[in-house]
Design an enzyme around this catalytic site. Structure first.
Site, PDB file in Angstrom:
ATOM      1  N   GLY A   8       0.823  -1.192   0.000  1.00 23.53           N
ATOM      2  CA  GLY A   8       0.000   0.000   0.000  1.00 23.53           C
ATOM      3  C   GLY A   8       0.862   1.248   0.000  1.00 23.53           C
ATOM      4  O   GLY A   8       2.097   1.179   0.079  1.00 23.53           O
ATOM      5  N   PHE A 105     -15.785  -0.862 -15.531  1.00 25.13           N
ATOM      6  CA  PHE A 105     -15.243   0.459 -15.224  1.00 25.13           C
ATOM      7  C   PHE A 105     -14.867   1.116 -16.542  1.00 25.13           C
ATOM      8  O   PHE A 105     -14.453   0.432 -17.480  1.00 25.13           O
ATOM      9  CB  PHE A 105     -14.003   0.305 -14.323  1.00 25.13           C
ATOM     10  CG  PHE A 105     -13.718   1.456 -13.417  1.00 25.13           C
ATOM     11  CD1 PHE A 105     -14.520   1.715 -12.313  1.00 25.13           C
ATOM     12  CD2 PHE A 105     -12.627   2.288 -13.648  1.00 25.13           C
ATOM     13  CE1 PHE A 105     -14.251   2.770 -11.459  1.00 25.13           C
ATOM     14  CE2 PHE A 105     -12.350   3.347 -12.808  1.00 25.13           C
ATOM     15  CZ  PHE A 105     -13.168   3.590 -11.707  1.00 25.13           C
ATOM     16  N   ASP A 114      -5.163  -3.522  -5.610  1.00 26.37           N
ATOM     17  CA  ASP A 114      -5.668  -3.980  -4.318  1.00 26.37           C
ATOM     18  C   ASP A 114      -7.188  -3.954  -4.265  1.00 26.37           C
ATOM     19  O   ASP A 114      -7.815  -4.798  -3.613  1.00 26.37           O
ATOM     20  CB  ASP A 114      -5.080  -3.131  -3.189  1.00 26.37           C
ATOM     21  CG  ASP A 114      -5.352  -1.638  -3.359  1.00 26.37           C
ATOM     22  OD1 ASP A 114      -5.534  -1.178  -4.503  1.00 26.37           O
ATOM     23  OD2 ASP A 114      -5.372  -0.924  -2.335  1.00 26.37           O
ATOM     24  N   ASP A 134     -12.304  -0.300   2.697  1.00 25.48           N
ATOM     25  CA  ASP A 134     -10.902  -0.534   3.036  1.00 25.48           C
ATOM     26  C   ASP A 134     -10.330   0.728   3.667  1.00 25.48           C
ATOM     27  O   ASP A 134     -10.198   1.765   3.017  1.00 25.48           O
ATOM     28  CB  ASP A 134     -10.119  -0.913   1.777  1.00 25.48           C
ATOM     29  CG  ASP A 134      -8.714  -1.421   2.095  1.00 25.48           C
ATOM     30  OD1 ASP A 134      -8.234  -1.194   3.228  1.00 25.48           O
ATOM     31  OD2 ASP A 134      -8.089  -2.033   1.214  1.00 25.48           O
TER      32      ASP A 134
END
Length: 265
Positions: A8, A105, A114, A134
Site C-alpha cells: 500500500g 469500469f 488492491d 478498506d
C-alpha cells in the site's frame, strides 16, 4: 507455503499461507526508495523468525503473490522474485492476470490492483452484492454486483491523512493519536479531534454505504458490507452498516488469484 505481499501507499502487509490458512503475517512501512536487495534482506529477517521456514531466503516458500499500488516498489519486488526466488512461481497482479472478476469500469487500468483483489475475496467469501470498505491511506468503497462484477466505487481521504492535514493546516491543532474518546462531546482539544475522526468517519461510512447499496441492489439489505484495512477497528463499533470484518481480505484475494493463475504458468 504461499507468501502474499500487499504493497500500500503507507504500509506493506505480508501474509504466509499454509493451504487456505494464514499462519503468519507482518506489517512494515512502504518505502519507495528500498532496493531489491534491501527488500530481500528484510524478507529474510522476517521469515527467518518463523519455525516452519528454513534459514535461507526462499526455504519453504512454494509460491508468491504480489499486488502493489506503488509502481517503484512493484518493480523492485519483481527483481526480488527473479533474483532470490527464481525457481518459485510468482504472480504479480497487473493487466493480463486472471482474477475471475469482470471489471465494469470506464478504464479498467485506472482501478488499483488492491481494490480488484478485495473484490475477488469478497465475492468468494460472501458473494454479491457486496461493498468492501478498506481503511488505508485512502478510505475506499468498492462495489461487487450480484453477478460478481466489480462495478466501481468511492475514494475518500483516509483517517491518517485527515489527522495529518488537521495538524498541518490548523495553527492551534496538532497531530494526535487516533483513539476512541470517552464521549462524543470532547472535553479537550485532543478529545474533540478524536471524536471528529472516529464518529465523523463512522458517519461517512454509513452515509456512503447506504447510498451505494441503494444503487447496487433492489433491496439494500441484500448487500453485504465488509470492512478491512489497518484502521478498520477504530470505526467498527460505531458504524451501523458493517456486516463483516476481515482484516486479511486482500491477502486472501491474493491467494485466490495465485491459485487461478499458477496452473497457467
Amino acid at each position: 507455503m504461499l507468501l502474499t505481499i500487499d504493497v500500500g501507499n503507507t504500509h506493506t502487509v505480508l501474509g504466509l499461507f499454509d493451504g487456505e490458512d494464514i499462519v503468519e503475517h507482518w506489517r512494515i512501512s512502504t518505502d519507495a526508495r528500498r532496493t531489491a536487495d534491501e527488500l530481500a534482506v528484510l524478507l529474510q529477517g522476517l521469515m527467518g523468525m518463523h519455525p516452519l521456514l528454513g534459514d535461507e531466503l526462499g526455504d519453504g516458500i512454494d509460491g508468491i503473490a504480489i499486488c502493489a499500488t506503488v509502481p517503484s516498489v512493484l518493480h523492485e519486488l519483481r527483481e526480488v522474485t527473479r533474483r532470490y526466488y527464481g525457481d518459485v512461481p510468482a504472480v504479480l497482479v497487473e493487466p493480463g492476470v486472471k482474477t475471475g472478476v469482470p471489471i465494469q469500469f470506464d478504464n479498467p487500468k485506472e482501478v488499483g490492483a488492491d481494490r480488484i483483489i478485495n473484490a475477488v475475496a469478497a465475492n468468494e467469501l460472501y458473494g454479491g452484492p457486496a461493498i468492501v470498505v478498506d481503511f488505508g491511506t485512502a478510505t475506499t468503497f468498492d462495489a461487487v454486483s450480484a453477478r460478481g462484477e466489480y462495478v466501481g466505487g468511492v475514494i475518500a481521504p483516509g483517517i491518517e491523512i485527515s489527522v495529518e492535514a488537521l495538524g498541518v493546516k490548523a495553527a492551534q491543532l496538532r497531530k494526535i493519536e487516533v483513539a476512541r474518546p470517552r464521549n462524543v462531546i470532547g472535553k479537550s482539544t485532543v478529545e474533540a479531534m478524536q471524536s471528529g475522526i472516529v464518529y465523523g468517519f463512522a458517519g461517512q461510512v454509513d452515509g456512503v454505504v447506504g447510498r451505494m447499496a441503494r444503487e447496487l441492489a433492489d433491496d439494500p439489505d441484500d448487500v453485504t458490507v465488509i470492512a478491512t484495512g489497518g484502521l478498520a477497528p477504530m470505526v467498527l463499533g460505531e458504524s451501523t452498516v458493517i456486516d463483516e470484518h476481515q482484516p486479511w481480505l486482500t491477502l486472501i484475494g491474493l491467494r485466490l488469484v495465485y491459485e487461478r493463475n499458477v496452473s497457467r504458468m
